[in-house]
Design a protein around this motif. Structure first.
Motif, PDB file in Angstrom:
ATOM      1  N   PRO A 165      -2.088  10.011   5.409  1.00  0.00           N
ATOM      2  CA  PRO A 165      -1.203   8.716   4.549  1.00  0.00           C
ATOM      3  C   PRO A 165      -0.286   8.300   5.412  1.00  0.00           C
ATOM      4  CG  PRO A 165      -1.457  10.642   3.140  1.00  0.00           C
ATOM      5  CD  PRO A 165      -2.010  11.145   4.425  1.00  0.00           C
ATOM      6  N   TYR A 166       0.059   6.815   5.334  1.00  0.00           N
ATOM      7  CA  TYR A 166       1.081   6.267   5.976  1.00  0.00           C
ATOM      8  C   TYR A 166       1.531   5.045   4.999  1.00  0.00           C
ATOM      9  CZ  TYR A 166      -2.789   3.091   7.154  1.00  0.00           C
ATOM     10  OH  TYR A 166      -3.996   2.136   7.176  1.00  0.00           O
ATOM     11  N   TRP A 167       2.990   4.839   5.122  1.00  0.00           N
ATOM     12  CA  TRP A 167       3.415   3.732   4.317  1.00  0.00           C
ATOM     13  C   TRP A 167       2.994   2.242   4.462  1.00  0.00           C
ATOM     14  CZ3 TRP A 167       5.114   6.214   0.310  1.00  0.00           C
ATOM     15  CH2 TRP A 167       5.797   7.431   0.235  1.00  0.00           C
ATOM     16  N   ILE A 168       2.894   1.753   3.278  1.00  0.00           N
ATOM     17  CA  ILE A 168       2.720   0.393   3.405  1.00  0.00           C
ATOM     18  C   ILE A 168       4.117  -0.063   2.597  1.00  0.00           C
ATOM     19  CG2 ILE A 168       1.550  -1.709   2.260  1.00  0.00           C
ATOM     20  CD1 ILE A 168      -0.809   0.002   2.242  1.00  0.00           C
ATOM     21  N   THR A 169       4.379   0.302   1.594  1.00  0.00           N
ATOM     22  CA  THR A 169       5.766   0.171   1.001  1.00  0.00           C
ATOM     23  C   THR A 169       6.389   1.521   0.367  1.00  0.00           C
ATOM     24  OG1 THR A 169       5.035  -1.965   0.182  1.00  0.00           O
ATOM     25  CG2 THR A 169       7.074  -1.493  -0.582  1.00  0.00           C
ATOM     26  N   ARG A 177       3.551   2.323  -2.157  1.00  0.00           N
ATOM     27  CA  ARG A 177       2.275   2.079  -1.544  1.00  0.00           C
ATOM     28  C   ARG A 177       1.987   2.669  -0.204  1.00  0.00           C
ATOM     29  NH1 ARG A 177       2.694  -4.307  -3.687  1.00  0.00           N
ATOM     30  NH2 ARG A 177       2.377  -3.953  -5.881  1.00  0.00           N
ATOM     31  N   ALA A 178       0.710   3.411  -0.428  1.00  0.00           N
ATOM     32  CA  ALA A 178       0.285   3.880   1.034  1.00  0.00           C
ATOM     33  C   ALA A 178      -0.932   3.835   1.132  1.00  0.00           C
ATOM     34  CB  ALA A 178       0.447   5.702   1.025  1.00  0.00           C
ATOM     35  N   ASN A 179      -1.337   4.113   2.596  1.00  0.00           N
ATOM     36  CA  ASN A 179      -2.914   3.829   2.661  1.00  0.00           C
ATOM     37  C   ASN A 179      -3.150   4.988   3.843  1.00  0.00           C
ATOM     38  OD1 ASN A 179      -5.362   2.835   2.805  1.00  0.00           O
ATOM     39  ND2 ASN A 179      -4.812   1.042   4.303  1.00  0.00           N
ATOM     40  N   GLY A 180      -4.504   5.159   3.721  1.00  0.00           N
ATOM     41  CA  GLY A 180      -5.016   6.461   4.831  1.00  0.00           C
ATOM     42  C   GLY A 180      -6.588   6.386   4.745  1.00  0.00           C
ATOM     43  N   ASN A 181      -7.089   7.214   5.414  1.00  0.00           N
ATOM     44  CA  ASN A 181      -8.631   7.560   5.362  1.00  0.00           C
ATOM     45  C   ASN A 181      -8.919   8.898   5.344  1.00  0.00           C
ATOM     46  OD1 ASN A 181     -11.425   6.931   5.617  1.00  0.00           O
ATOM     47  ND2 ASN A 181     -11.352   6.361   7.833  1.00  0.00           N
ATOM     48  N   PRO A 182      -9.369   9.318   4.055  1.00  0.00           N
ATOM     49  CA  PRO A 182      -9.662   8.609   3.100  1.00  0.00           C
ATOM     50  C   PRO A 182      -8.267   8.072   2.373  1.00  0.00           C
ATOM     51  CG  PRO A 182      -9.838  10.858   2.233  1.00  0.00           C
ATOM     52  CD  PRO A 182      -9.755  10.901   4.015  1.00  0.00           C
ATOM     53  N   GLY A 216       0.610   3.119 -12.165  1.00  0.00           N
ATOM     54  CA  GLY A 216      -0.160   3.598 -10.949  1.00  0.00           C
ATOM     55  C   GLY A 216       0.808   3.793  -9.854  1.00  0.00           C
ATOM     56  N   ASP A 217       0.992   3.009  -8.934  1.00  0.00           N
ATOM     57  CA  ASP A 217       1.852   2.858  -7.654  1.00  0.00           C
ATOM     58  C   ASP A 217       3.340   2.410  -7.996  1.00  0.00           C
ATOM     59  OD1 ASP A 217       1.264   0.534  -7.761  1.00  0.00           O
ATOM     60  OD2 ASP A 217       0.339   0.655  -5.640  1.00  0.00           O
ATOM     61  N   GLN A 271      10.358  10.874  -7.106  1.00  0.00           N
ATOM     62  CA  GLN A 271       9.653  11.426  -5.752  1.00  0.00           C
ATOM     63  C   GLN A 271       8.198  10.608  -6.107  1.00  0.00           C
ATOM     64  OE1 GLN A 271      11.186  13.837  -7.685  1.00  0.00           O
ATOM     65  NE2 GLN A 271      13.154  13.674  -6.306  1.00  0.00           N
ATOM     66  N   CYS A 272       7.861  10.112  -4.957  1.00  0.00           N
ATOM     67  CA  CYS A 272       6.444   9.482  -4.821  1.00  0.00           C
ATOM     68  C   CYS A 272       5.733  10.248  -3.677  1.00  0.00           C
ATOM     69  CB  CYS A 272       6.745   8.003  -4.358  1.00  0.00           C
ATOM     70  SG  CYS A 272       4.724   7.356  -4.120  1.00  0.00           S
TER      71      CYS A 272
END
Length: 1178
Positions: free
Chosen positions: A350-354, A372-377, A403-404, A420-421
């Motif tokens: 995971p890496y941060w988007i926001t 908001r975070a993204n990653g693969n998966p 959700g987020d 905490q997120c």
């Protein structure tokens, strides 16, 4: 006093970034706020088992937070473990290992919680693991016996450590084993040989594992490798090997590539986003294969792709999902190729988007927290409140989870908490704390008051206005005390309160006011802005080319704001200058003395102030003569040619223009080097022509614009075979030294031209135009042969042929020579003289018959001399003069003759032996000419009405004197000329008394002699008759009267005043008619005298031969000497030095420059001399 803060103009974007990070949500520490984690240990924390374990956890908050820990998900009671302590006012744990504790006992997952009355913040899960550096397991290593050309892998198999060790191979002497395309270490630590060579045989291949965390190195047992060559296998081993042995009985041959790693044709690789991707291919084969990498369906990423380990490893840094794909490695040699495809998949933790940010709200306000975070998966998002999953946390009616995002509506003070997120997937997680703090606070400005900002002109200016308030205050900016609000495109207003002036100008200087207001209040703050002139390099260093051991200077002249203090730093190749006394740093320059090759590079002048920095660079190229060529090699040896090749030396930054090839003949001239040829600087081979019977050595000299290199080392020697001569002697001549011989000379062949031993010469001659046979002799290696008994001066055909022990040279060409000369037999006849004028005559003669010359006709000589002067003045010394006329000339001109003289001449023919007999003397006479001036003119015995004139006859009468001409005229007190009187005097007179002259009157005399041809140059003189005694008596009586004395004093005073006025006006540069004033006042005491030459006034005229005119003068000395030379062509004017006779009269002499006729009529005369002027005045 205002505080100063500088903003470097070169870093505006960094400052902008920092300013934006200080947002309005940063709560001052004197206000209540939930905890915020400020520092914590890394998630994966590997510790040294020999040292204490420190697990960091720091936090801030109001009131100060308390700390607690969990270990492996349960509460960690530190009070029950004597080895564990917590630092005061901190959550950092210290586990005492050095006093008996074991690190392994404290392995686990730790988490810190910081709590106060407004909420709780938690740290990441911190995994504690002690590092490990285990020993190698003992194993029995069999020696490796390998046939030359086969592949080999030496396995390292290091022990599993934490973290993994660094692997390298060394020998017993702790020297790293050399690696190459053939031998290299793989990523797994194994040592791969694409093919082994005999030099690989050794017994100390040792694999080392270095564990950096514990700073230990573990060593594997040495591995022995023995490489057998094909010959040794056939001789010693083949008999002991069975047919099933791995070596077999077949010979070693070249092999096409085979991959040693990875195996098979395909493989897969997974790498995480942001990491470094390493792909490896190592192949066996003979010759050694070369590796090439490609990406199927795309290009390797530019600027992020690197090749390592001799291109066996492909390295891509900072990989992303776009780098996924198939990567193919291809191993190729001359026999074929093999390839392997690696399928790369890039996953992502995971890496941060926001990331969620702290939220400060006033009661009743709304807000949101976004995570908001993204990653693969793609990661899953979960929320916690004060460290507790939000699903089981105490309910808060003001919040809603979507959700987020968490949405807050109409918050109250009890809504304050820390959320905490957590974003996680199979490759990792992210945890972020963000608090909601509900406060009601009026605005406050955190930026210090009266802060001073200094900015360089035309750079951005960033004026801080850090603020806080709840609700969030509005920010406005004003310029000046009563200025209006700032708006418009020339300003940028940032959310954190910062005012940006994108391009600050001089008129931007001033005081700026920041105003913050919300519904609870208003506050303002002033800051000050100064704009400075930019620092500039007005004279930049320039590109320089300098010869080795020379001197070079780089200039760096700067202009800067007067209030800023610049510092100048010089760099070489972006590093500090060498610590060398040859580098002299001045105020505006850098000087390098005694430049060497290592000084070559880029020199940069950097000028720094507190606000800006500028730099300029220049390249220094050090040039020198080339280094000498080396590795000379002779190939393609033939009888008459050979090929020479060489390797050029370093050209030392000046391209080699050409190479000079020199040779030494060790057989004939050892130690002497001769020029052979030269070739362009791009050529390193040359085909050389050779001569027979020469022991050649060659050397090469490189040449560039700076000069010649030292010669190379000589090549090996090459002796050519003998042969008959190729050429004959040059410069063959036949010249007799005596009337009855012929001396034949030639240039001997040089040693290498002899082409073989026994060099001799065949000398042949015969008389030309006579039917004679050739006479020949063979002589040793000399350069002269004398033929005796020859007729005088007859032509001969001559040839000289070289020969040696192997034969004759080609037939030589013939040359014409002559036997010896004798003196000419006859004199020229019919000598005639034609007198052209009194100083020039032309002589004619008939040529002598060529047969009587008896040699090479060189010309004719005319001897002539003066017998006597026809004016009865004989010369005491007879000097003969000679004129030579080259070639077969039959006339000539005789210049410089004296007029009215008798001459004799004769003519003689000249050949190479000397002069022939003289022709009979021929007498001729020159006609009369005009005489020179009389030798002197004296004027003596002045009376009231008469003067006595005495003169000397001309030194050169140049004929018969017929008379003397005397002309004279009076000069009155106004310097005007009276009527001219002319008197003709017989030539035999030498004195004259002039009577009936006026008393007390100045006269000018013009005197010259005459012949029948005309008048000669004149001589001039002046004289004065004396005064009447009665008049003198009356003047004496008057002079004794008081009134006359008073009058004279008044006149003297006026003259003195006049002189002072003249002097003042003259010093001011004005023009003053000195001449007219002096005309009016003839007193010699008031005549202005020039310091340099002793003449009077500014109007002196040296040309006294001209008629007297107004402003002319007479010398103070009446005697003018005449030059002694009669033949001089130079005209001489009157001199200024003279003397008186004992009787008081002038002795006047005049050198003979002819004057113009005296002027008739009443013209102004020259200014009188001081003596005459005094006589006139008295």
């Amino acid at each position: 006093m205002m505080k100063k803060k500088s903003i470097p103009a070169s870093k505006p974007f960094l400052i902008l970034f920092l300013c934006q990070m200080i947002s309005a949500l940063d709560v001052p520490l004197d206000l209540s706020q939930p905890p915020t984690i400020t520092h914590q240990s890394p998630k994966d924390y590997i510790v040294d088992p020999r040292e204490n374990i420190v697990i960091q956890c720091e936090a801030k908050g109001k009131p100060p937070p308390s700390f607690s820990w969990t270990r492996n998900g349960t509460h960690f009671d530190i009070d029950k473990d004597a080895q564990v302590t917590m630092k005061p006012n901190s959550g950092t744990l210290v586990i005492n290992i050095m006093n008996g504790g074991k690190a392994e006992a404290y392995e686990g997952v730790y988490q810190c919680t910081a709590r106060n009355e407004r909420g709780a913040a938690i740290s990441n899960n911190i995994v504690i693991r002690p590092s490990r550096s285990p020993l190698w397991t003992k194993e029995k290593l069999e020696p490796h016996q390998v046939r030359e050309g086969d592949s080999l892998v030496l396995h390292c198999r290091p022990p599993v450590g934490l973290p993994p060790p660094i692997i390298f191979w060394m020998d017993n002497a702790f020297q790293r084993l050399p690696q190459s395309e053939r031998v290299s270490q793989g990523l797994n630590g194994d040592l791969y040989f694409s093919n082994v060579q005999p030099e690989d045989t050794r017994e100390d291949y040792i694999c080392y594992a270095r564990f950096n965390h514990t700073q230990t190195i573990q060593q594997k047992q040495p591995i022995s490798v023995k490489v057998f060559s094909l010959d040794s296998l056939n001789d010693t081993i083949a008999a002991n090997l069975s047919d099933t042995d791995i070596y077999g009985a077949k010979p070693v041959t070249e092999r096409q590539p085979v991959l040693l790693t990875p195996t098979g044709s395909t493989s897969t690789k997974v790498e995480l986003r942001g990491n470094v991707l390493l792909l490896e291919c190592i192949a066996a084969g003979l010759p050694t294969p070369v590796i090439r990498w490609i990406k199927e369906g795309g290009e390797l990423p530019a600027n992020r792709t690197f090749f390592e380990n001799f291109k066996k490893t492909l390295k891509i840094i900072d990989v992303s999902e776009a780098d996924s794909g198939n990567y193919k490695c291809i191993a190729r040699n001359t026999l074929g190729s093999v390839h392997h495809v690696i399928s790369v998949t890039v996953k992502a933790a995971p890496y941060w988007i926001t990331a969620p940010r702290n939220l400060v709200l006033s009661p009743g306000e709304d807000g949101t927290l976004i995570c908001r975070a993204n990653g693969n998966p793609k990661p899953s998002i979960s929320w916690l409140a004060n460290g507790v999953p939000i699903a089981i946390a105490p309910e808060d009616p003001s919040r809603k989870v979507d959700g987020d995002t968490i949405i807050f509506s109409h918050v109250q003070e009890r809504s304050s908490a820390v959320y905490q997120c957590n974003a996680s997937n199979e490759y990792g997680y992210l945890l972020a704390n963000a608090f909601v703090n509900v406060l009601a606070e009026p605005p406050r400005i955190l930026t210090p008051a009266n802060k001073l900002y200094q900015v360089i002109a035309d750079s951005p200016a960033l004026l801080d206005c850090a603020y806080f308030g709840s609700p969030k205050p509005e920010i406005e900016w004003f310029k000046g005390v009563k200025g209006s609000i700032l708006r418009g495109n020339e300003y940028v207003f940032h959310d954190n309160g910062t005012l940006e002036i994108p391009v600050a100008q001089k008129d931007s200087t001033g005081t700026y006011t920041c105003v913050a207001r919300n519904e609870l209040g208003k506050i303002q703050n002033e800051v000050h802005l100064e704009i400075k002139d930019p620092t500039m390099i007005i004279k930049q260093p320039e590109y320089k080319v300098v010869q080795r051991y020379g001197q070079v200077s780089f200039e760096c002249i700067i202009k800067h704001d007067s209030t800023l203090l610049p510092t100048v730093i010089w760099l070489k190749d972006n590093d500090e200058l060498p610590d060398d006394e040859r580098f002299l740093v001045g105020k505006d320059n850098l000087t390098i003395m005694n430049v060497t090759d290592k000084d070559d590079g880029t020199y940069t002048c950097i000028v720094n102030t507190t606000l800006d920095s500028v730099s300029a660079s220049a390249v220094l190229t050090v040039v020198a003569r080339p280094n000498p060529p080396f590795d000379l090699e002779l190939t393609g040896q033939l009888e008459r040619s050979i090929e020479l090749s060489w390797i050029p030396g370093d050209e030392n930054n000046s391209p080699i223009t050409h190479f000079v090839i020199e040779y030494e003949d060790g057989l004939h001239e050892p130690g002497v080097w001769h020029y052979q040829t030269e070739v362009p600087g791009t050529q390193t081979t040359v085909q050389l022509k050779l001569s027979p019977y020469v022991n050649y050595s060659f050397r090469v000299v490189a040449v560039n614009k700076i000069g010649r290199s030292q010669p190379s080392e000589p090549s090996e020697q090459y002796l050519t075979k003998s042969a008959s001569p190729d050429e004959n002697p040059a410069n063959v001549q036949g010249i007799g030294s005596e009337p009855d011989n012929l001396v034949i000379t030639w240039e001997s062949l040089k040693g290498f031209q002899s082409n073989g031993p026994g060099l001799q010469y065949k000398v042949s001659w015969r008389q030309k135009d006579v039917d004679d046979e050739w006479t020949s002799v063979i002589v040793a290696n000399v350069s002269k042969y004398i033929v005796s008994g020859t007729p005088t001066f007859v032509p001969y055909e001559i040839k000289v042929q070289a020969l040696n022990d192997l034969g004759y040279a080609p037939e030589p060409s013939e040359v014409i020579g002559h036997s010896g000369e004798d003196l000419p037999m006859v004199a020229p006849g019919n000598v005639q003289v034609h007198v052209i004028n009194s100083t020039l005559a032309k002589v004619h003669w008939d040529p002598v018959p060529l047969k009587t010359v008896r040699g090479h006709l060189q010309g004719y000589k005319v001897y002539y001399w003066k017998v006597q002067s026809l004016s009865r003045r004989s010369r005491r010394h007879v000097e003969k003069k000679i004129l030579t006329f080259r070639g077969n000339k039959t006339f000539g001109m005789l210049p410089g003759l004296e007029p009215y003289s008798s001459y004799k001449l004769n003519v003689r023919v000249v050949n190479g032996k000397g002069e022939g007999p003289a022709s009979p003397d021929k007498v001729f006479k020159t006609p009369e000419g005009v005489p020179s001036s009389p030798s002197y003119l004296k004027i003596t015995n002045p009376t009231l009405d008469s003067l006595t004139l005495e003169w000397g006859s001309p030194t050169h009468p140049n004929g018969v004197l017929t008379s003397y001409i005397l002309k004279f005229q009076p000069i009155n007190n106004t310097h005007e000329l009276g009527p001219l009187v002319e008197i003709r005097i017989p030539a035999n007179e030498s004195s004259l008394i002039l009577k009936n002259l006026n008393y007390s009157t100045r006269y000018k005399f013009y005197f010259n002699a005459q012949t029948s041809v005309g008048s000669g140059s004149q001589i001039t003189e002046e004289a004065v008759t004396i005064m009447d005694e009665a008049m003198a008596s009356r003047q004496v009586d008057i002079a004794t009267q008081g009134w006359f004395i008073g009058l004279m004093c008044a006149v003297a005073l006026l003259i003195l005043i006049l002189l002072i006025v003249c002097f003042i006006r003259r010093n001011k540069g004005g023009k003053y008619p000195v001449k007219e004033k002096e005309d009016a006042h003839a007193d010699p005491e008031i005549q202005p005298m020039k310091e340099d030459d002793g003449t009077f006034g500014e109007y002196s005229d040296a040309e006294d031969h001209k008629p007297l005119k107004k402003g002319s003068r007479t010398p103070s000395d009446r005697t003018v000497k005449k030059e002694d030379s009669d033949d001089s062509l130079v005209d001489y004017g009157e001199g200024v030095n003279g003397q008186f006779n004992e009787d008081g009269s002038f002795i006047g002499q005049y050198s003979g420059k002819k004057e113009k006729e005296p002027a008739e009529g009443n013209e102004s005369s020259e200014a009188p001399s001081p003596v005459n002027a005094m006589n006139s005045f008295v």
